[in-house]
Design a protein around this motif. Structure first.
Motif, mmCIF file in Angstrom:
data_model
loop_
_atom_site.group_PDB
_atom_site.id
_atom_site.type_symbol
_atom_site.label_atom_id
_atom_site.label_comp_id
_atom_site.label_asym_id
_atom_site.label_seq_id
_atom_site.Cartn_x
_atom_site.Cartn_y
_atom_site.Cartn_z
ATOM 1 N N CYS A 1 0.837 -1.191 0.000
ATOM 2 C CA CYS A 1 0.000 0.000 0.000
ATOM 3 C C CYS A 1 0.878 1.251 0.000
ATOM 4 N N THR A 2 0.314 2.337 -0.494
ATOM 5 C CA THR A 2 0.968 3.632 -0.409
ATOM 6 C C THR A 2 0.006 4.595 0.254
ATOM 7 N N ALA A 3 0.549 5.594 0.899
ATOM 8 C CA ALA A 3 -0.275 6.587 1.581
ATOM 9 C C ALA A 3 0.520 7.880 1.688
ATOM 10 N N THR A 4 -0.204 8.954 1.922
ATOM 11 C CA THR A 4 0.419 10.247 2.185
ATOM 12 C C THR A 4 0.158 10.590 3.644
ATOM 13 N N VAL A 5 1.197 11.051 4.324
ATOM 14 C CA VAL A 5 1.096 11.389 5.740
ATOM 15 C C VAL A 5 1.212 12.903 5.911
ATOM 16 N N HIS A 6 0.272 13.469 6.648
ATOM 17 C CA HIS A 6 0.287 14.888 6.998
ATOM 18 C C HIS A 6 0.449 14.980 8.505
ATOM 19 N N HIS A 7 1.344 15.860 8.949
ATOM 20 C CA HIS A 7 1.595 15.983 10.390
ATOM 21 C C HIS A 7 1.592 17.464 10.757
ATOM 22 N N GLN A 8 0.385 18.005 10.993
ATOM 23 C CA GLN A 8 0.236 19.412 11.340
ATOM 24 C C GLN A 8 -0.097 19.610 12.815
ATOM 25 N N THR A 9 -0.629 18.574 13.446
ATOM 26 C CA THR A 9 -1.003 18.646 14.864
ATOM 27 C C THR A 9 -0.320 17.496 15.594
ATOM 28 N N GLU A 10 -0.879 17.066 16.710
ATOM 29 C CA GLU A 10 -0.272 15.954 17.445
ATOM 30 C C GLU A 10 -0.523 14.612 16.776
ATOM 31 N N THR A 11 -1.449 14.574 15.818
ATOM 32 C CA THR A 11 -1.730 13.320 15.127
ATOM 33 C C THR A 11 -0.989 13.258 13.798
ATOM 34 N N PHE A 12 -0.848 12.051 13.299
ATOM 35 C CA PHE A 12 -0.318 11.808 11.960
ATOM 36 C C PHE A 12 -1.519 11.392 11.119
ATOM 37 N N ASP A 13 -1.933 12.255 10.189
ATOM 38 C CA ASP A 13 -3.105 11.988 9.365
ATOM 39 C C ASP A 13 -2.655 11.259 8.109
ATOM 40 N N VAL A 14 -3.144 10.025 7.949
ATOM 41 C CA VAL A 14 -2.695 9.140 6.884
ATOM 42 C C VAL A 14 -3.811 9.021 5.851
ATOM 43 N N ASP A 15 -3.530 9.501 4.629
ATOM 44 C CA ASP A 15 -4.495 9.429 3.536
ATOM 45 C C ASP A 15 -4.243 8.143 2.762
ATOM 46 N N LEU A 16 -5.143 7.187 2.938
ATOM 47 C CA LEU A 16 -5.015 5.882 2.294
ATOM 48 C C LEU A 16 -5.742 5.827 0.955
ATOM 49 N N GLY A 17 -6.238 6.972 0.487
ATOM 50 C CA GLY A 17 -7.001 7.003 -0.756
ATOM 51 C C GLY A 17 -8.479 6.804 -0.471
ATOM 52 N N ALA A 18 -8.869 5.571 -0.156
ATOM 53 C CA ALA A 18 -10.270 5.268 0.130
ATOM 54 C C ALA A 18 -10.674 5.718 1.531
ATOM 55 N N ALA A 19 -9.710 5.937 2.383
ATOM 56 C CA ALA A 19 -9.999 6.329 3.762
ATOM 57 C C ALA A 19 -8.868 7.199 4.288
ATOM 58 N N GLN A 20 -9.192 7.971 5.316
ATOM 59 C CA GLN A 20 -8.158 8.730 6.012
ATOM 60 C C GLN A 20 -8.249 8.376 7.484
ATOM 61 N N VAL A 21 -7.099 8.088 8.073
ATOM 62 C CA VAL A 21 -7.052 7.743 9.488
ATOM 63 C C VAL A 21 -6.040 8.636 10.184
ATOM 64 N N SER A 22 -6.264 8.856 11.444
ATOM 65 C CA SER A 22 -5.333 9.637 12.259
ATOM 66 C C SER A 22 -4.680 8.708 13.261
ATOM 67 N N LEU A 23 -3.352 8.756 13.290
ATOM 68 C CA LEU A 23 -2.597 7.913 14.214
ATOM 69 C C LEU A 23 -1.914 8.776 15.254
ATOM 70 N N ILE A 24 -1.777 8.228 16.428
ATOM 71 C CA ILE A 24 -1.086 8.910 17.525
ATOM 72 C C ILE A 24 0.059 8.021 17.985
ATOM 73 N N ASN A 25 1.240 8.636 18.131
ATOM 74 C CA ASN A 25 2.384 7.927 18.705
ATOM 75 C C ASN A 25 2.212 7.990 20.215
ATOM 76 N N ASN A 26 2.097 6.837 20.854
ATOM 77 C CA ASN A 26 1.853 6.786 22.290
ATOM 78 C C ASN A 26 3.093 7.091 23.121
ATOM 79 N N GLY A 27 4.250 7.201 22.460
ATOM 80 C CA GLY A 27 5.472 7.537 23.177
ATOM 81 C C GLY A 27 6.172 6.363 23.823
ATOM 82 N N ASP A 28 5.602 5.180 23.673
ATOM 83 C CA ASP A 28 6.215 3.990 24.268
ATOM 84 C C ASP A 28 6.425 2.912 23.206
ATOM 85 N N ASN A 29 6.796 3.354 22.009
ATOM 86 C CA ASN A 29 6.980 2.469 20.854
ATOM 87 C C ASN A 29 5.687 1.803 20.412
#
Length: 83
Positions: free
Chosen positions: A25-53
């Motif tokens: 898969c390929t995706a575009t990642v946008h990081h403007q806030t505390e989340t990483f917004d991942v554009d998967l094409g058919a869907a967009q999801v926001s990921l958060i790094n929990n700081g503990d790997n």
């Protein structure tokens, strides 16, 4: 001309293997806030790094293995970034 964007906040492309389907898969990642917004094409999801790997999906639409895979690719992107 105006202030340049910080490189950390510039969108970037990633490639990963979907843990459920095994497809590349390929995706575009946008990081403007505390989340990483991942554009998967058919869907967009926001990921958060929990700081503990570990990573979490805000929307809970992806399985945890895929969230972890995307998180590892995001971490690798920043680890390879030159100052």
């Amino acid at each position: 001309m105006g202030k340049h964007n910080n490189k950390v906040n510039l969108p970037f492309g990633i490639r990963f293997i979907d843990a459920v389907t095994g497809k590349r898969c390929t995706a575009t990642v946008h990081h403007q806030t505390e989340t990483f917004d991942v554009d998967l094409g058919a869907a967009q999801v926001s990921l958060i790094n929990n700081g503990d790997n570990s990573w979490s999906s805000v929307e809970n639409v992806l399985d945890q293995e895929t969230v972890n895979e995307i998180g590892m690719v995001i971490e690798a992107h920043y680890a390879n970034m030159t100052p």
